[in-house]
Design an enzyme around this catalytic site. Structure first.
Site, PDB file in Angstrom:
ATOM      1  N   SER A 147       0.847  -1.204   0.000  1.00 34.64           N
ATOM      2  CA  SER A 147       0.000   0.000   0.000  1.00 34.64           C
ATOM      3  C   SER A 147       0.877   1.247   0.000  1.00 34.64           C
ATOM      4  CB  SER A 147      -0.893  -0.004   1.248  1.00 34.64           C
ATOM      5  OG  SER A 147      -1.512   1.250   1.447  1.00 34.64           O
ATOM      6  N   TYR A 160      -2.867  -0.759  10.389  1.00 33.45           N
ATOM      7  CA  TYR A 160      -2.875  -1.092   8.962  1.00 33.45           C
ATOM      8  C   TYR A 160      -1.539  -0.737   8.315  1.00 33.45           C
ATOM      9  CZ  TYR A 160      -4.166  -0.884   4.010  1.00 33.45           C
ATOM     10  OH  TYR A 160      -4.206  -1.055   2.649  1.00 33.45           O
TER      11      TYR A 160
END
Length: 255
Positions: A147, A160
């Protein structure tokens, strides 16, 4: 309009985690269009079965599995079942994740454990499954999901972001460890894609704001990610190893 030319993945058996919806489902559908036999794994068995049904309705081959991929034994049993049905596993796409954004003070041990299981531990178990069930003389491929948060800091994404950073480090480490065994390991880092799960966390206004800040001035699409995964599994990427492919419209470049 020119006809889309798809990579030929007809010789590949691919296991995809978190494929009951969102990016995982889209990847499963696309890889099947490229000719791959896909294993659709998801903690929600009904959604996994629905993805597999859609693959079959389009003429592809799929097997669905209800599995909490954060558990090593459960993952190993599921992968063994898939390998027995298909004779082997050629690639694993470690896509599963549990997404929750919250400030530091609100984070609980339960949330951390659930996110670690789905988003990080499952990538280890998926990599083990590939090593266990691939053809040693042919090799295999592992694709992890990274990401833009590995480069940029965003408030309320602590767990996350830490997990995605760990997955990215895992990718590079496994590339060094498994390369001599003919196993290519890469990661795809999708940008801001408004999947159903993501829309449950960020509203439409937030996605409109994001689109205005992305250098290419649009949000990501599931198809952007699909094509990147298919490319990394294809022969065209046979010497790409240990890479993080940013499919984010320039988010990481503008950090």
């Amino acid at each position: 309009m020119a006809k889309e030319v798809l990579p030929d993945l007809s010789d590949q058996v691919v296991l995809i985690t978190g494929a009951g919806r969102g990016l995982g489902r889209s990847v499963a559908l696309h890889l099947s269009r490229c000719g791959a036999v896909v294993g659709v794994a998801d903690i929600d068995g009904a959604s996994a079965a629905d993805t597999a049904a859609k693959v079959k309705a389009a003429g592809g081959q799929a097997h669905s599995f209800a599995c909490d991929v954060g558990g090593q034994k459960a993952f190993a049993a599921m992968a063994a079942d898939f390998a027995q049905r298909c004779g082997r596993i050629d690639a694993v796409v470690n896509n599963a994740a549990h997404l929750k954004y919250e400030p530091l003070e609100s984070i609980t041990e339960e949330t951390v454990d659930r996110m670690l299981g789905a988003g990080f531990k499952s990538a280890i178990w998926g990599s083990q499954a590939l090593v266990r069930h691939m053809r040693p003389d042919v090799g295999g491929s592992i694709i992890n999901m990274s990401s833009p948060v590995i480069i940029r800091g965003y408030p309320n994404t602590l767990v996350y972001s830490a997990i995605k950073s760990a997955v990215t480090s895992l990718t590079r480490t496994l590339a060094a460890e498994l390369g001599p065994r003919r196993i290519r390991v890469n990661a795809v880092a999708p940008g801001s894609v408004p999947t159903p799960g993501a829309l449950g966390i960020n509203d439409a206004a937030e996605y409109e704001r994001r689109a205005r800040t992305i250098p290419l001035r649009r949000l990501g699409r599931e198809s952007d990610n699909d094509k990147a995964v298919a490319f990394l599994l294809s022969r065209d990427a046979e010497f790409i190893h240990g890479a993080v492919l940013h499919v984010d419209g320039g988010i990481s470049a503008s950090a």
